[in-house]
Design a protein around this motif. Structure first.
Motif, PDB file in Angstrom:
ATOM      1  N   THR A 184       6.951  -9.347  -0.987  1.00 20.53           N
ATOM      2  CA  THR A 184       7.029  -8.070  -1.718  1.00 20.53           C
ATOM      3  C   THR A 184       6.183  -6.860  -0.663  1.00 20.53           C
ATOM      4  OG1 THR A 184       7.178  -8.934  -3.795  1.00 20.53           O
ATOM      5  CG2 THR A 184       6.674  -6.640  -3.598  1.00 20.53           C
ATOM      6  N   ILE A 185       5.042  -7.224  -0.225  1.00 19.83           N
ATOM      7  CA  ILE A 185       4.298  -6.299   0.596  1.00 19.83           C
ATOM      8  C   ILE A 185       5.481  -5.959   1.852  1.00 19.83           C
ATOM      9  CG2 ILE A 185       2.544  -5.868   2.054  1.00 19.83           C
ATOM     10  CD1 ILE A 185       1.772  -6.279  -0.928  1.00 19.83           C
ATOM     11  N   TYR A 186       5.777  -7.006   2.400  1.00 21.78           N
ATOM     12  CA  TYR A 186       6.594  -6.834   3.619  1.00 21.78           C
ATOM     13  C   TYR A 186       8.032  -6.068   3.665  1.00 21.78           C
ATOM     14  CZ  TYR A 186       3.601  -9.964   6.772  1.00 21.78           C
ATOM     15  OH  TYR A 186       2.822 -10.262   7.540  1.00 21.78           O
ATOM     16  N   ARG A 187       8.589  -6.507   2.274  1.00 20.59           N
ATOM     17  CA  ARG A 187       9.942  -5.898   1.791  1.00 20.59           C
ATOM     18  C   ARG A 187       9.545  -4.390   1.645  1.00 20.59           C
ATOM     19  NH1 ARG A 187      12.367 -10.975  -0.746  1.00 20.59           N
ATOM     20  NH2 ARG A 187      10.476 -11.089  -2.181  1.00 20.59           N
ATOM     21  N   THR A 188       8.485  -3.937   0.929  1.00 23.88           N
ATOM     22  CA  THR A 188       8.346  -2.599   0.715  1.00 23.88           C
ATOM     23  C   THR A 188       7.860  -1.844   1.961  1.00 23.88           C
ATOM     24  OG1 THR A 188       7.531  -3.276  -1.625  1.00 23.88           O
ATOM     25  CG2 THR A 188       6.811  -1.390  -0.892  1.00 23.88           C
ATOM     26  N   LEU A 189       7.030  -2.330   2.853  1.00 24.01           N
ATOM     27  CA  LEU A 189       6.676  -1.655   3.790  1.00 24.01           C
ATOM     28  C   LEU A 189       8.049  -1.530   4.836  1.00 24.01           C
ATOM     29  CD1 LEU A 189       3.359  -3.587   4.852  1.00 24.01           C
ATOM     30  CD2 LEU A 189       3.627  -1.002   4.025  1.00 24.01           C
ATOM     31  N   ALA A 190       8.821  -2.390   4.818  1.00 23.12           N
ATOM     32  CA  ALA A 190       9.876  -2.128   5.580  1.00 23.12           C
ATOM     33  C   ALA A 190      10.838  -1.140   5.145  1.00 23.12           C
ATOM     34  CB  ALA A 190      10.890  -3.486   5.754  1.00 23.12           C
ATOM     35  N   PHE A 191      10.934  -1.246   3.894  1.00 26.02           N
ATOM     36  CA  PHE A 191      11.577   0.024   2.991  1.00 26.02           C
ATOM     37  C   PHE A 191      11.045   1.508   3.299  1.00 26.02           C
ATOM     38  CE2 PHE A 191      11.949   2.679  -0.916  1.00 26.02           C
ATOM     39  CZ  PHE A 191      13.173   2.861  -0.941  1.00 26.02           C
ATOM     40  N   ALA A 229      -6.078   4.472   1.386  1.00 24.62           N
ATOM     41  CA  ALA A 229      -6.874   3.575   2.499  1.00 24.62           C
ATOM     42  C   ALA A 229      -7.496   4.589   3.113  1.00 24.62           C
ATOM     43  CB  ALA A 229      -5.769   3.034   3.160  1.00 24.62           C
ATOM     44  N   LYS A 230      -8.607   4.244   3.725  1.00 28.99           N
ATOM     45  CA  LYS A 230      -9.272   5.108   4.774  1.00 28.99           C
ATOM     46  C   LYS A 230      -9.083   4.866   6.289  1.00 28.99           C
ATOM     47  CE  LYS A 230     -12.566   7.052   1.743  1.00 28.99           C
ATOM     48  NZ  LYS A 230     -11.449   6.991   0.696  1.00 28.99           N
ATOM     49  N   LYS A 231      -8.162   3.931   6.432  1.00 25.83           N
ATOM     50  CA  LYS A 231      -7.613   3.315   7.972  1.00 25.83           C
ATOM     51  C   LYS A 231      -6.442   2.987   7.843  1.00 25.83           C
ATOM     52  CE  LYS A 231     -10.184  -1.080   7.296  1.00 25.83           C
ATOM     53  NZ  LYS A 231      -9.366  -2.414   7.988  1.00 25.83           N
ATOM     54  N   HIS A 232      -6.033   2.435   8.799  1.00 26.52           N
ATOM     55  CA  HIS A 232      -4.675   1.723   8.964  1.00 26.52           C
ATOM     56  C   HIS A 232      -4.934   0.519   8.449  1.00 26.52           C
ATOM     57  CE1 HIS A 232      -4.248   5.077  11.692  1.00 26.52           C
ATOM     58  NE2 HIS A 232      -3.103   4.986  11.832  1.00 26.52           N
ATOM     59  N   LEU A 233      -3.855  -0.086   7.679  1.00 23.23           N
ATOM     60  CA  LEU A 233      -4.007  -1.396   6.915  1.00 23.23           C
ATOM     61  C   LEU A 233      -2.916  -2.368   7.384  1.00 23.23           C
ATOM     62  CD1 LEU A 233      -4.668  -0.577   3.360  1.00 23.23           C
ATOM     63  CD2 LEU A 233      -6.271  -0.944   4.977  1.00 23.23           C
ATOM     64  N   THR A 234      -3.257  -3.803   7.569  1.00 18.96           N
ATOM     65  CA  THR A 234      -2.128  -4.683   7.831  1.00 18.96           C
ATOM     66  C   THR A 234      -1.571  -4.967   6.662  1.00 18.96           C
ATOM     67  OG1 THR A 234      -3.882  -6.476   7.556  1.00 18.96           O
ATOM     68  CG2 THR A 234      -3.502  -5.574   9.806  1.00 18.96           C
ATOM     69  N   PRO A 235      -0.491  -5.689   6.724  1.00 16.60           N
ATOM     70  CA  PRO A 235       0.141  -6.154   5.510  1.00 16.60           C
ATOM     71  C   PRO A 235      -0.506  -7.124   4.673  1.00 16.60           C
ATOM     72  CG  PRO A 235       1.707  -6.358   7.317  1.00 16.60           C
ATOM     73  CD  PRO A 235       0.302  -5.963   8.147  1.00 16.60           C
ATOM     74  N   GLU A 236      -1.687  -8.167   5.368  1.00 13.17           N
ATOM     75  CA  GLU A 236      -2.405  -8.780   4.861  1.00 13.17           C
ATOM     76  C   GLU A 236      -3.469  -8.015   3.922  1.00 13.17           C
ATOM     77  OE1 GLU A 236      -2.220 -12.200   4.372  1.00 13.17           O
ATOM     78  OE2 GLU A 236      -4.200 -12.174   3.216  1.00 13.17           O
ATOM     79  N   GLU A 237      -3.781  -7.149   4.470  1.00 12.75           N
ATOM     80  CA  GLU A 237      -5.011  -6.160   3.782  1.00 12.75           C
ATOM     81  C   GLU A 237      -4.325  -5.499   2.729  1.00 12.75           C
ATOM     82  OE1 GLU A 237      -8.005  -5.162   7.494  1.00 12.75           O
ATOM     83  OE2 GLU A 237      -6.031  -3.890   7.177  1.00 12.75           O
ATOM     84  N   SER A 256      10.186   0.058  -9.245  1.00  9.58           N
ATOM     85  CA  SER A 256       9.167  -1.138  -9.553  1.00  9.58           C
ATOM     86  C   SER A 256       7.785  -0.719  -9.270  1.00  9.58           C
ATOM     87  CB  SER A 256       9.578  -2.145  -8.497  1.00  9.58           C
ATOM     88  OG  SER A 256       8.620  -2.189  -7.340  1.00  9.58           O
ATOM     89  N   HIS A 257       7.104  -1.478 -10.176  1.00 10.98           N
ATOM     90  CA  HIS A 257       5.589  -1.076 -10.048  1.00 10.98           C
ATOM     91  C   HIS A 257       5.030  -1.502  -8.903  1.00 10.98           C
ATOM     92  CE1 HIS A 257       5.429  -0.157 -14.432  1.00 10.98           C
ATOM     93  NE2 HIS A 257       6.062  -1.256 -14.637  1.00 10.98           N
ATOM     94  N   GLN A 258       5.516  -2.647  -8.327  1.00 11.82           N
ATOM     95  CA  GLN A 258       5.002  -3.197  -6.994  1.00 11.82           C
ATOM     96  C   GLN A 258       5.182  -2.054  -5.957  1.00 11.82           C
ATOM     97  OE1 GLN A 258       6.785  -4.532  -9.283  1.00 11.82           O
ATOM     98  NE2 GLN A 258       6.448  -7.098  -9.308  1.00 11.82           N
ATOM     99  N   ARG A 259       6.150  -1.229  -5.844  1.00  8.06           N
ATOM    100  CA  ARG A 259       6.162  -0.409  -4.799  1.00  8.06           C
ATOM    101  C   ARG A 259       5.356   1.034  -5.222  1.00  8.06           C
ATOM    102  NH1 ARG A 259      12.374  -1.242  -3.685  1.00  8.06           N
ATOM    103  NH2 ARG A 259      12.990  -0.308  -5.577  1.00  8.06           N
ATOM    104  N   GLU A 260       5.084   1.062  -6.306  1.00  7.39           N
ATOM    105  CA  GLU A 260       4.036   2.157  -6.631  1.00  7.39           C
ATOM    106  C   GLU A 260       2.606   1.482  -6.268  1.00  7.39           C
ATOM    107  OE1 GLU A 260       4.143   3.999 -10.304  1.00  7.39           O
ATOM    108  OE2 GLU A 260       6.026   5.088  -9.891  1.00  7.39           O
ATOM    109  N   GLN A 261       2.277   0.381  -6.487  1.00  8.31           N
ATOM    110  CA  GLN A 261       1.047  -0.003  -6.328  1.00  8.31           C
ATOM    111  C   GLN A 261       0.641  -0.098  -4.821  1.00  8.31           C
ATOM    112  OE1 GLN A 261       1.731  -3.737  -8.390  1.00  8.31           O
ATOM    113  NE2 GLN A 261       1.008  -3.010 -10.191  1.00  8.31           N
ATOM    114  N   ILE A 262       1.790  -0.533  -3.979  1.00 11.70           N
ATOM    115  CA  ILE A 262       1.613  -0.545  -2.662  1.00 11.70           C
ATOM    116  C   ILE A 262       1.481   0.856  -1.848  1.00 11.70           C
ATOM    117  CG2 ILE A 262       2.591  -0.963  -0.300  1.00 11.70           C
ATOM    118  CD1 ILE A 262       4.074  -3.462  -1.885  1.00 11.70           C
ATOM    119  N   LEU A 263       2.200   1.993  -2.516  1.00  7.32           N
ATOM    120  CA  LEU A 263       1.984   3.180  -1.988  1.00  7.32           C
ATOM    121  C   LEU A 263       0.691   3.861  -2.191  1.00  7.32           C
ATOM    122  CD1 LEU A 263       3.730   5.546  -0.730  1.00  7.32           C
ATOM    123  CD2 LEU A 263       4.276   6.278  -2.861  1.00  7.32           C
ATOM    124  N   THR A 264       0.360   3.331  -3.648  1.00  9.64           N
ATOM    125  CA  THR A 264      -1.080   3.982  -4.140  1.00  9.64           C
ATOM    126  C   THR A 264      -2.211   3.340  -3.279  1.00  9.64           C
ATOM    127  OG1 THR A 264      -0.166   3.921  -6.330  1.00  9.64           O
ATOM    128  CG2 THR A 264      -2.761   3.907  -5.955  1.00  9.64           C
TER     129      THR A 264
END
Lengths: 147, 147
Positions: free
Chosen positions: A61-68, A37-45, A24-32
């Motif tokens: 989707t952010i939460y699901r992807t991060l969990a994965f 990222a220059k720092k640790h990010l919250t799900p919201e960020e 899925s594109h979304q997972r790639e986008q989140i990974l990208t």
DNA sequence: TTATGTGCAAACTCTTTGCATTACC
DNA sequence: GGTAATGCAAAGAGTTTGCACATAA
């Protein structure tokens, strides 16, 4: 030289295939986003950041992807104080954290002796060590200089 | 010999006086529960425990009291994984934690060399160390033996 | 008497889940 | 075509807050 984004995307792809899942594109986008990222990010960020390139993505989707990704050990999370989890891309090498209580900055570090010492402590208690997290809280150099 | 409950209650009393606040049974009850706890407790667990001696106490009081006690450094909290904060009475001596990923048990330990090493690491980065938390995750002795 | 502490309920924040729809293989 | 992934909205869990009443000083 650091690992390139393409390598992480490949890793994600084969991981997805290995698990019998679909790309899925979304997972790639989140990974990208995590990659850049220059720092640790919250799900919201992460959500806000991905939105810039994909305005219809949902927070779920952010939460699901991060969990994965965390389960698959491609990202790891850290949380401190009353703040929620913050995520970072797992760039391979383990490291620990110094957290500035004034500006919230997270400084990463690695110390060989610390790693060795932990193994030793665990062994003493017959504890089978899998991983660890050392968080040092204090005031960073910059904040000290600001008074 | 370990510090007695009475000493913690005295400490609480003088702390409350020092801050210009008023004494309350609830705060004493919560502190007492933490004193007798054999493990780290969640706010909900503390709530249930205090209820046994004071059936009308409210959850909000637990939260308010824990926030107060933590700010005053009479208790400290630890959180890991997706679980929320767990609290323990600060019995004076600093210590770190080994957390069993199988049974959730938290083993406390103290290691002189670890303390020294951290100071050293912090100094190297000009980081003014205030406190730290070392969490080691793995499998405890008992769980290893259970297969 | 007066300010703080409490209990209750409502509000909030963060995260997860159900479901209809979309997208991948 | 069939199954997984997504977006949305609703539900949940954990925590905080406003307020009237109780309580300590």
């Amino acid at each position: 030289m650091d690992k390139e984004l393409a390598l992480y995307l490949d890793e994600l792809k084969s991981l997805v295939k290995k698990r019998g899942l679909k790309h899925s594109h979304q997972r790639e986008q989140i990974l990208t986003v995590l990659f850049h990222a220059k720092k640790h990010l919250t799900p919201e960020e992460i959500y806000q950041e991905v939105k810039k390139i994909n305005s219809t993505i949902g927070l779920a989707t952010i939460y699901r992807t991060l969990a994965f990704l965390e389960k698959e050990e491609m990202v790891s999370s850290i949380s401190f104080g009353s703040e929620g989890k913050k995520y970072e891309l797992n760039r391979g090498e383990h490291h620990d954290h110094m957290i500035c209580l004034k500006c919230g900055k997270i400084i990463e570090f690695f110390n060989e002796e610390l790693e060795r010492l932990q193994e030793e402590i665990a062994k003493k208690q017959d504890f089978k060590l899998i991983t660890h997290q050392m968080n040092m809280y204090g005031i960073c150099k910059e904040c000290q200089n600001q008074g």
